[in-house]
Scaffold this active site. Structure first.
Site, mmCIF file in Angstrom:
data_model
loop_
_atom_site.group_PDB
_atom_site.id
_atom_site.type_symbol
_atom_site.label_atom_id
_atom_site.label_comp_id
_atom_site.label_asym_id
_atom_site.label_seq_id
_atom_site.Cartn_x
_atom_site.Cartn_y
_atom_site.Cartn_z
ATOM 1 C CG HIS A 114 -8.145 -3.802 -1.226
ATOM 2 N ND1 HIS A 114 -9.198 -2.926 -1.373
ATOM 3 C CD2 HIS A 114 -7.053 -3.024 -0.968
ATOM 4 C CE1 HIS A 114 -8.774 -1.678 -1.209
ATOM 5 N NE2 HIS A 114 -7.479 -1.706 -0.971
ATOM 6 C CB THR A 115 -5.841 -10.610 -2.588
ATOM 7 O OG1 THR A 115 -5.747 -11.985 -2.210
ATOM 8 C CG2 THR A 115 -4.448 -10.162 -3.003
ATOM 9 N NE ARG A 136 -4.059 1.864 2.240
ATOM 10 C CZ ARG A 136 -4.364 2.653 3.272
ATOM 11 N NH1 ARG A 136 -3.700 2.552 4.414
ATOM 12 N NH2 ARG A 136 -5.334 3.537 3.168
ATOM 13 C CG HIS A 143 -1.562 5.381 -0.106
ATOM 14 N ND1 HIS A 143 -2.201 5.746 1.048
ATOM 15 C CD2 HIS A 143 -2.461 4.633 -0.803
ATOM 16 C CE1 HIS A 143 -3.428 5.234 1.062
ATOM 17 N NE2 HIS A 143 -3.598 4.547 -0.040
ATOM 18 C CG ASP A 144 6.048 7.208 -3.274
ATOM 19 O OD1 ASP A 144 5.995 8.439 -3.048
ATOM 20 O OD2 ASP A 144 7.014 6.658 -3.834
ATOM 21 C CG ASP A 150 -9.158 -12.711 0.516
ATOM 22 O OD1 ASP A 150 -10.213 -13.321 0.831
ATOM 23 O OD2 ASP A 150 -8.271 -13.212 -0.192
ATOM 24 C CB THR A 159 -6.822 -16.738 1.377
ATOM 25 O OG1 THR A 159 -7.228 -16.012 0.212
ATOM 26 C CG2 THR A 159 -7.246 -18.187 1.249
ATOM 27 C CB SER A 183 6.312 12.664 -1.924
ATOM 28 O OG SER A 183 5.267 11.918 -2.513
ATOM 29 C CG ASP A 208 7.750 11.964 -5.225
ATOM 30 O OD1 ASP A 208 6.969 11.230 -4.555
ATOM 31 O OD2 ASP A 208 7.687 13.201 -5.203
ATOM 32 C CG ASN A 226 -1.205 8.394 3.452
ATOM 33 O OD1 ASN A 226 -1.575 7.331 2.939
ATOM 34 N ND2 ASN A 226 -0.610 9.356 2.749
HETATM 35 C C1 HEM Z 1 -9.304 1.522 -5.787
HETATM 36 C C2 HEM Z 1 -9.195 2.408 -4.838
HETATM 37 C C3 HEM Z 1 -8.738 2.057 -3.452
HETATM 38 C C4 HEM Z 1 -9.348 2.434 -2.309
HETATM 39 C C5 HEM Z 1 -10.594 3.289 -2.180
HETATM 40 C C6 HEM Z 1 -8.596 1.868 -1.225
HETATM 41 C C7 HEM Z 1 -8.894 2.045 0.111
HETATM 42 C C8 HEM Z 1 -8.285 1.366 1.139
HETATM 43 C C9 HEM Z 1 -8.662 1.496 2.520
HETATM 44 C C10 HEM Z 1 -9.776 2.397 3.058
HETATM 45 C C11 HEM Z 1 -7.883 0.674 3.243
HETATM 46 C C12 HEM Z 1 -7.911 0.470 4.747
HETATM 47 C C13 HEM Z 1 -7.195 1.634 5.397
HETATM 48 C C14 HEM Z 1 -7.377 1.733 6.893
HETATM 49 O O1 HEM Z 1 -7.683 0.734 7.551
HETATM 50 O O2 HEM Z 1 -7.172 2.814 7.404
HETATM 51 C C15 HEM Z 1 -6.986 0.029 2.317
HETATM 52 C C16 HEM Z 1 -6.035 -0.883 2.669
HETATM 53 C C17 HEM Z 1 -5.171 -1.473 1.774
HETATM 54 N N1 HEM Z 1 -5.025 -1.145 0.438
HETATM 55 FE FE1 HEM Z 1 -6.308 -0.047 -0.643
HETATM 56 N N2 HEM Z 1 -7.548 1.152 -1.727
HETATM 57 C C18 HEM Z 1 -7.586 1.249 -3.081
HETATM 58 C C19 HEM Z 1 -6.671 0.722 -3.955
HETATM 59 C C20 HEM Z 1 -5.552 0.003 -3.577
HETATM 60 C C21 HEM Z 1 -4.473 -0.350 -4.459
HETATM 61 C C22 HEM Z 1 -4.349 0.085 -5.904
HETATM 62 C C23 HEM Z 1 -3.587 -1.089 -3.725
HETATM 63 C C24 HEM Z 1 -2.281 -1.708 -4.147
HETATM 64 C C25 HEM Z 1 -2.070 -2.247 -5.322
HETATM 65 C C26 HEM Z 1 -4.132 -1.191 -2.392
HETATM 66 C C27 HEM Z 1 -3.562 -1.893 -1.364
HETATM 67 C C28 HEM Z 1 -4.052 -1.933 -0.083
HETATM 68 C C29 HEM Z 1 -3.560 -2.836 0.929
HETATM 69 C C30 HEM Z 1 -2.513 -3.923 0.721
HETATM 70 C C31 HEM Z 1 -4.239 -2.532 2.105
HETATM 71 C C32 HEM Z 1 -4.046 -3.170 3.495
HETATM 72 C C33 HEM Z 1 -2.924 -2.422 4.204
HETATM 73 C C34 HEM Z 1 -2.581 -2.958 5.578
HETATM 74 O O3 HEM Z 1 -3.092 -3.987 6.016
HETATM 75 O O4 HEM Z 1 -1.737 -2.301 6.212
HETATM 76 N N3 HEM Z 1 -5.297 -0.487 -2.332
HETATM 77 N N4 HEM Z 1 -7.255 0.485 1.048
#
Ligand code: HEM
Ligand SMILES: *[C@@H]1O[C@H](CO)[C@@H](O)[C@H](O)[C@H]1NC(C)=O
Ligand SMILES: *[C@@H]1O[C@H](CO)[C@@H](O)[C@H](O)[C@H]1NC(C)=O
Ligand SMILES: *[C@@H]1O[C@H](CO)[C@@H](O)[C@H](O)[C@H]1NC(C)=O
Ligand SMILES: *[C@@H]1O[C@H](CO)[C@@H](O)[C@H](O)[C@H]1NC(C)=O
Ligand SMILES: *[C@@H]1O[C@H](CO)[C@@H](O)[C@H](O)[C@H]1NC(C)=O
Ligand SMILES: *[C@@H]1O[C@H](CO)[C@@H](O)[C@H](O)[C@H]1NC(C)=O
Length: 336
Positions: free
Chosen positions: A200-201, A72, A76-77, A252, A255, A86, A84, A101
């Site tokens: 999000h898997t 993630r 977010h970078d 997910d 798994t 940032s 970069d 963040n």
């Molecule tokens: C499509 C738009 C997306 C939205 C709206 C979104 C939103 C979120 C949110 C709300 C969380 C939970 C944050 C929290 O608990 O504070 C999250 C977690 C996460 N996101 Fe996304 N996300 C998106 C796309 C992506 C993309 C593109 C990736 C990477 C390729 C990604 C990877 C992850 C991962 C791995 C987590 C879990 C992080 C952890 O357990 O520390 N997300 N996301």
């Protein structure tokens, strides 16, 4: 004479050939000087990938969720001022404290540890933005997902952009149209939206990011009816209305720590955690492409994994600083 002529003409041909190949190579190379390459550190830091891998392995051994957190961080970078580094900058008005963040992005200490190990191996040559890209790839691989050649050669930015982070990063509460627009703004298309959402898997989300779906969704007086009812009941226990929103649930449910296509199978079964996940399949915004892709990925994990790799490489290519732009930060948290 004849021999001379022939030799001349051969020389002429060779010269022309060299000229032509130069033109064909140099012109694209001129354009490509802004591009990344997988062997960027081949001579300046030949063991880079091994050094990073070792640190990522140890971080994930310590806490399996760290794989998700590192993936993630790279996302977010890249969405804010390009890839970069940032997001790593400390200070009062930074990306770290932007809404998407704050109390949410994590793994900064792991990046510090990787940077220290990399600096010990090769001082002053590897950017923090490249470290984020390698750590994201390694995290996917170590979670059982696909591998790819990480493109390298990014340099580190000189500013954190808090306003940019608040504007550019997608929120779990916004419409599919709006999420697609945010990806489009960084040259990513609908295939990238769906494939990358497959990130999000793995990982967790706080109740604060999905509890709006559990009790009184959009003022309807009832939970989000696109969520499986048993899942609603279960999550209501995880996220009681009296809690502070900091409890967590798996993105997910099938798994949690494995990089596979169960995220998409869940969406087909009404078991997406975030509203922004489930709308890829259930939205009445009628963006049929996202629904078709979710079905495709749920049926065929090979296509998902291969599309995910393509989209990760595309995401890693968002506006990199190259050449003499930016710098190679000594400490990922501060500009030199
Ligand atoms: C499509 C738009 C997306 C939205 C709206 C979104 C939103 C979120 C949110 C709300 C969380 C939970 C944050 C929290 O608990 O504070 C999250 C977690 C996460 N996101 Fe996304 N996300 C998106 C796309 C992506 C993309 C593109 C990736 C990477 C390729 C990604 C990877 C992850 C991962 C791995 C987590 C879990 C992080 C952890 O357990 O520390 N997300 N996301
Ligand atoms: C952040 O703000 C505090 C108080 O306003 C100040 O003392 C500190 O130096 C600032 N830190 C940075 C990195 O700007
Ligand atoms: C911050 O990001 C916005 C885009 O969201 C951009 O318009 C602006 O130029 C960026 N500012 C800096 C200082 O990079
Ligand atoms: C998105 O771009 C990729 C190439 O990067 C392409 O293969 C794919 O078909 C595009 N998807 C859509 C929906 O346009
Ligand atoms: C749900 O929210 C709406 C407006 O936000 C409110 O008018 C309504 O009373 C709430 N319903 C319940 C059952 O809490
Ligand atoms: C969650 O925990 C953080 C500190 O870790 C705290 O600042 C915040 O107020 C808590 N609640 C929410 C809803 O984030
Ligand atoms: C996926 O499989 C389901 C049933 O198993 C089928 O109805 C659907 O058409 C398939 N979708 C795609 C895009 O392959």
């Amino acid at each position: 004479m004849v021999m001379n002529m022939s030799s001349c003409s051969l020389k002429g041909y060779c010269y022309l050939f060299i000229l032509m190949t130069n033109c064909m190579l140099l012109v694209p190379l001129g354009v490509r000087s802004q591009q990344l390459s997988s062997d960027f550190y081949a001579t300046t830091c030949p063991n880079l990938l091994k050094v990073v891998r070792k640190e990522v392995v140890s971080a994930i051994k310590n806490e399996i969720r760290m794989a998700a957190s590192l993936l993630r961080l790279h996302f977010h970078d890249c969405f804010v001022n390009g890839c970069d580094g940032s997001i790593l900058l400390d200070g009062n008005n930074t990306e770290k404290t932007a809404f998407p963040n704050v109390n949410s992005a994590r793994g900064y200490e792991v990046i510090d540890n990787i940077k220290t190990a990399v600096e010990n191996a090769c001082t002053g040559v590897v950017s923090c933005s490249d470290i984020l890209a390698i750590a994201a790839r390694d995290s996917v691989v170590l979670s059982g997902g696909p591998s790819w050649k990480v493109q390298l050669g990014r340099r580190d930015g000189l500013v954190a952009n808090q306003t940019g982070a608040n504007r550019a990063l997608p929120s779990p509460f916004e419409s599919l149209t709006s999420i697609i627009a945010k990806f489009d703004a960084v040259t990513l298309n609908i295939t990238d939206v769906v494939a990358l959402s497959g990130g999000h898997t793995i990982g967790l989300a706080r109740c604060a990011t999905f509890s709006n779906r559990l009790f009184n969704f959009s003022g309807t007086g009832a939970p989000d009816n696109t969520m499986d009812t048993a899942m609603v009941t279960d999550l209501q226990q995880t996220c009681p209305q009296t809690s502070d929103g900091n409890n967590t649930a798996s993105l997910d449910r099938t798994t949690r720590d494995l990089f596979d296509n169960n995220y998409f199978k869940n969406l087909v079964n009404g078991k997406g955690l975030l509203q922004s996940d489930q709308i890829l399949y259930s939205s009445n915004e009628a963006i049929s492409t996202t629904k078709d892709l979710v079905e495709l990925y749920s049926n065929n994990s090979g296509v998902f994994l291969s599309d995910f790799v393509n989209s990760m490489i595309k995401m890693g290519n968002i506006s990199p600083l190259t050449g003499s732009s930016g710098e190679i930060r000594k400490n990922c948290r501060v500009i030199n």
